[in-house]
Design a protein around this motif. Sequence first.
Motif, short mmCIF file in Angstrom:
data_model
loop_
_atom_site.label_atom_id
_atom_site.label_comp_id
_atom_site.label_asym_id
_atom_site.label_seq_id
_atom_site.Cartn_x
_atom_site.Cartn_y
_atom_site.Cartn_z
N MET A 25 59.03 42.72 54.84
CA MET A 25 58.45 43.94 54.33
C MET A 25 57.48 43.61 53.21
O MET A 25 57.61 42.60 52.55
N SER A 26 56.56 44.47 52.99
CA SER A 26 55.65 44.33 51.86
C SER A 26 55.31 45.72 51.36
O SER A 26 55.23 46.65 52.14
N HIS A 27 55.15 45.83 50.09
CA HIS A 27 54.77 47.10 49.48
C HIS A 27 53.67 46.81 48.47
O HIS A 27 53.89 46.83 47.27
N ILE A 28 52.51 46.45 48.97
CA ILE A 28 51.38 46.13 48.10
C ILE A 28 50.90 47.42 47.45
O ILE A 28 50.66 48.40 48.12
N VAL A 29 50.78 47.37 46.14
CA VAL A 29 50.39 48.54 45.38
C VAL A 29 49.09 48.25 44.65
O VAL A 29 48.93 47.19 44.04
N GLY A 50 55.96 39.93 28.91
CA GLY A 50 56.69 38.79 29.47
C GLY A 50 55.94 38.03 30.54
O GLY A 50 56.56 37.33 31.35
N PHE A 51 54.61 38.13 30.57
CA PHE A 51 53.79 37.44 31.56
C PHE A 51 52.86 36.44 30.88
O PHE A 51 52.55 36.56 29.71
N THR A 52 52.40 35.51 31.68
CA THR A 52 51.33 34.60 31.29
C THR A 52 50.17 34.86 32.24
O THR A 52 50.37 34.93 33.45
N LEU A 53 48.96 35.00 31.69
CA LEU A 53 47.77 35.17 32.53
C LEU A 53 47.23 33.80 32.87
O LEU A 53 46.88 33.02 31.99
N ASN A 54 47.21 33.50 34.15
CA ASN A 54 46.69 32.21 34.63
C ASN A 54 45.26 32.42 35.14
O ASN A 54 45.06 32.90 36.25
N LEU A 55 44.31 32.08 34.28
CA LEU A 55 42.90 32.24 34.63
C LEU A 55 42.51 31.28 35.75
O LEU A 55 42.92 30.12 35.73
N GLY A 56 41.77 31.78 36.70
CA GLY A 56 41.29 30.93 37.79
C GLY A 56 42.29 30.71 38.91
O GLY A 56 41.97 30.04 39.89
N GLN A 57 43.48 31.27 38.81
CA GLN A 57 44.46 31.13 39.89
C GLN A 57 43.98 31.95 41.07
O GLN A 57 43.80 33.16 40.95
N GLN A 58 43.76 31.33 42.20
CA GLN A 58 43.11 31.97 43.35
C GLN A 58 44.05 32.68 44.32
O GLN A 58 43.59 33.32 45.26
N SER A 59 45.34 32.56 44.12
CA SER A 59 46.29 33.28 44.97
C SER A 59 47.50 33.66 44.14
O SER A 59 47.80 33.03 43.13
N HIS A 60 48.15 34.73 44.57
CA HIS A 60 49.38 35.16 43.88
C HIS A 60 50.48 35.31 44.92
O HIS A 60 50.24 35.61 46.09
N THR A 61 51.69 35.08 44.48
CA THR A 61 52.84 35.14 45.36
C THR A 61 53.22 36.59 45.62
O THR A 61 53.29 37.40 44.71
N TRP A 62 53.46 36.88 46.89
CA TRP A 62 53.92 38.20 47.33
C TRP A 62 54.79 37.98 48.55
O TRP A 62 55.15 36.84 48.85
N ARG A 97 46.92 43.96 41.68
CA ARG A 97 47.66 44.13 42.93
C ARG A 97 49.03 43.47 42.78
O ARG A 97 49.12 42.36 42.29
N TRP A 98 50.03 44.16 43.24
CA TRP A 98 51.37 43.57 43.21
C TRP A 98 52.19 44.07 44.37
O TRP A 98 51.91 45.11 44.95
N ASP A 99 53.19 43.31 44.71
CA ASP A 99 54.11 43.66 45.78
C ASP A 99 55.42 44.07 45.11
O ASP A 99 56.00 43.30 44.36
N THR A 100 55.85 45.30 45.36
CA THR A 100 57.03 45.83 44.68
C THR A 100 58.31 45.71 45.52
O THR A 100 59.35 46.22 45.12
N GLY A 108 61.71 44.32 47.21
CA GLY A 108 62.83 43.43 47.00
C GLY A 108 63.08 43.06 45.55
O GLY A 108 62.56 43.65 44.61
N ALA A 109 63.92 42.02 45.39
CA ALA A 109 64.31 41.57 44.05
C ALA A 109 63.13 41.05 43.24
O ALA A 109 63.04 41.30 42.04
N SER A 110 62.21 40.36 43.90
CA SER A 110 61.03 39.85 43.19
C SER A 110 60.15 40.99 42.70
O SER A 110 59.63 40.95 41.59
N GLY A 111 59.97 41.99 43.53
CA GLY A 111 59.20 43.16 43.12
C GLY A 111 59.88 43.90 41.98
O GLY A 111 59.24 44.38 41.05
N ARG A 112 61.20 43.96 42.04
CA ARG A 112 61.98 44.63 40.98
C ARG A 112 61.79 43.92 39.64
O ARG A 112 61.68 44.55 38.60
N ARG A 113 61.72 42.60 39.67
CA ARG A 113 61.51 41.84 38.42
C ARG A 113 60.14 42.18 37.82
O ARG A 113 60.01 42.30 36.59
N LEU A 114 59.13 42.34 38.66
CA LEU A 114 57.81 42.72 38.15
C LEU A 114 57.86 44.12 37.55
O LEU A 114 57.30 44.37 36.47
N ILE A 115 58.53 45.04 38.24
CA ILE A 115 58.65 46.41 37.74
C ILE A 115 59.41 46.44 36.42
O ILE A 115 59.04 47.14 35.49
#
Length: 152
Positions: free
Chosen positions: A1-5, A25-37, A89-92, A94-101
Amino acid sequence: MSHIVDVHMKARDLDALAEAGDRCGFTLNLGQQSHTWFGRFVGDTVPPPDRSPRDFGQCDHALRLKDHRAGDYEIGVVQALDGDGFDLRWDTWGASGRRLIDAAGPEMNRLRQQYSAAVISARARKKLAPKGFTTTREDLPGGRIRLRLRRR
């Protein structure tokens, strides 16, 4: 499943986004070309307007939780299609999405609030410090922020 928001926030100041991310509680990674979802779009949500699911996971920068664990999702910082700033953009799902929320707040409200405070503080310092003003920030109960502008 994916819930891209598609977050209804346009980031025009990456320094302010880095500060806001740090406070959440985040670090901004400049130039990172992909994100985990989740990794694949399964059609269970409406994709953000004018974005193709084949582009999900691609970004220009990324916000990663400071206590990132293997498999945790990240927030993609993507150049806005109109060229004016960045969309988030983020994927909300499951557990990983819950941690972002949990870190950024529902609908990313906490991150947006911190971003706004960082932008306002930076603008006040830049424009008003030469005129004898100082800016202070106070974090109040309930997540509220008080910014004070005072003449020296």
